[in-house]
Motif scaffolding. Sequence first.
Motif, PDB file in Angstrom:
ATOM      1  N   SER A  50       0.824  -1.207   0.000  1.00 15.79           N
ATOM      2  CA  SER A  50       0.000   0.000   0.000  1.00 15.79           C
ATOM      3  C   SER A  50       0.859   1.258   0.000  1.00 15.79           C
ATOM      4  N   LEU A  72      -8.324   5.039  -3.256  1.00 22.24           N
ATOM      5  CA  LEU A  72      -8.797   3.986  -4.155  1.00 22.24           C
ATOM      6  C   LEU A  72      -8.526   2.600  -3.577  1.00 22.24           C
ATOM      7  N   LEU A  73      -7.333   2.416  -2.991  1.00 20.48           N
ATOM      8  CA  LEU A  73      -7.014   1.130  -2.362  1.00 20.48           C
ATOM      9  C   LEU A  73      -7.958   0.858  -1.200  1.00 20.48           C
ATOM     10  N   GLY A  98     -10.993   1.942  -0.941  1.00 23.81           N
ATOM     11  CA  GLY A  98     -12.291   1.584  -1.500  1.00 23.81           C
ATOM     12  C   GLY A  98     -12.352   0.147  -1.952  1.00 23.81           C
ATOM     13  N   VAL A  99     -11.286  -0.304  -2.624  1.00 22.87           N
ATOM     14  CA  VAL A  99     -11.235  -1.705  -3.078  1.00 22.87           C
ATOM     15  C   VAL A  99     -11.231  -2.648  -1.879  1.00 22.87           C
ATOM     16  N   ALA A 100     -10.429  -2.321  -0.850  1.00 18.41           N
ATOM     17  CA  ALA A 100     -10.362  -3.179   0.336  1.00 18.41           C
ATOM     18  C   ALA A 100     -11.692  -3.184   1.076  1.00 18.41           C
ATOM     19  N   GLY A 109     -14.661  -2.852  -0.289  1.00 19.67           N
ATOM     20  CA  GLY A 109     -15.528  -3.739  -1.054  1.00 19.67           C
ATOM     21  C   GLY A 109     -15.242  -5.189  -0.766  1.00 19.67           C
ATOM     22  N   ALA A 110     -13.954  -5.537  -0.690  1.00 19.23           N
ATOM     23  CA  ALA A 110     -13.577  -6.921  -0.390  1.00 19.23           C
ATOM     24  C   ALA A 110     -14.023  -7.317   1.011  1.00 19.23           C
ATOM     25  N   ALA A 164      -8.489  -1.755   4.528  1.00 16.28           N
ATOM     26  CA  ALA A 164      -9.452  -0.693   4.230  1.00 16.28           C
ATOM     27  C   ALA A 164      -9.289   0.456   5.215  1.00 16.28           C
TER      28      ALA A 164
END
Length: 382
Positions: free
Chosen positions: A71, A127-128, A130-132, A134-135, A153
């Motif tokens: 990250s 952005l990272l 947000g992706v985390a 979601g996961a 996240a």
Amino acid sequence: MERMEDSATPGPRGRPVGHVLGIPVHANGSMVLLALLVTVVYGNYASAELGLGQPWAYLIGLGFVVCLLGSVLLHELGHAVVARRNGIGVRRITLELLSGWTEMEKDAPTPRVDAAVSLAGPLVSLLLGGVATGAALVLAKDTVPGQIAFQLAVSNVLVAVFNVLPGLPLDGGRALRAAMWALLKDRNRATVVAGWAGRVLAFATAVAVLGAYQLGLLTLFGVVFVLLVTLTLWHGAGQSIRLGRMTGRFPLIDLGRMARPLLKVPAGTPLGEAQRRRAEDPRPDVVLAVADSGGTLTALVDPVAAERVPVDRRPWVSVESVSRSRDALTSLPVSLTGEQVVRALQAHPGAQYLVTAGEDVVGVLRVADVAAVLEPKRAQRT
């Protein structure tokens, strides 16, 4: 905490560990200790929350450390990629576990570019995050992937939010500096303003943290951790203020005016005799030099080494024995700008430099003289 380094103040380099997109990546030595600490703490957490036995819990902790480093690297690459797209070279990226530095070859040419490069890193972290997030919503909370996704996240969102706070040395501070640069039309004054904003931010954070502790909202460990971050922020803000003041004085560095005159003495001249001739020279701040039979400069007398020779021995000690060869000294063309002089001194640290005009040596620059120009108040105190 993430930040970029101004080109005039190279950051810590650490050890080289590889290249990403052609950019050298270094790792700071303190990262090993932090990585070990986070591995143990997160491993114990994984053992308690997920019921994992050893050594699997610590392997999960190590995996979390690797994810954190990834990250941080992606955050710094955000700065680096946008910088290169705007014609700014990147010297290196230096990683720690919870922070990183992207060192540029030159400063941003305009406030717009400065703001774009500064905000690219926090945008990547957001952005990272947000992706985390979601996961984490998809994965089960009581699983290893679910827990790691949740922690990534939180950490990435916190990094993004913290770094856009308006105070140097944070990325948000650089964006504030860009805005003040556009307003004041003076990058150096803007740096000082953003540096003071960083100090105000650090002080306000410390007060808020202590208040939260009094209300029972933070543990003692949390208070100590945040105060350490705040102290780092305060120190970085102070460095930014100092840098802004120093770079504002770069135009005052004029090698033609600052170069000390030379007094050449023939090789073999006793040190005592050379010092007597210098004392009789009417020019101020004369530097002793050694010349060959043709009058060509071959060495400079080292004033520190010369002073170490006992007075009663100086008639018997030749100037060559307390001199540095010309080949061992860095030459600076008299036409260099102030900024170019500072970069040359950073690249080739030393106490004395030859100032040249073509093939001729016109004088000697002492690094202490440059320091006195850039920081006159500090020079007066010393």
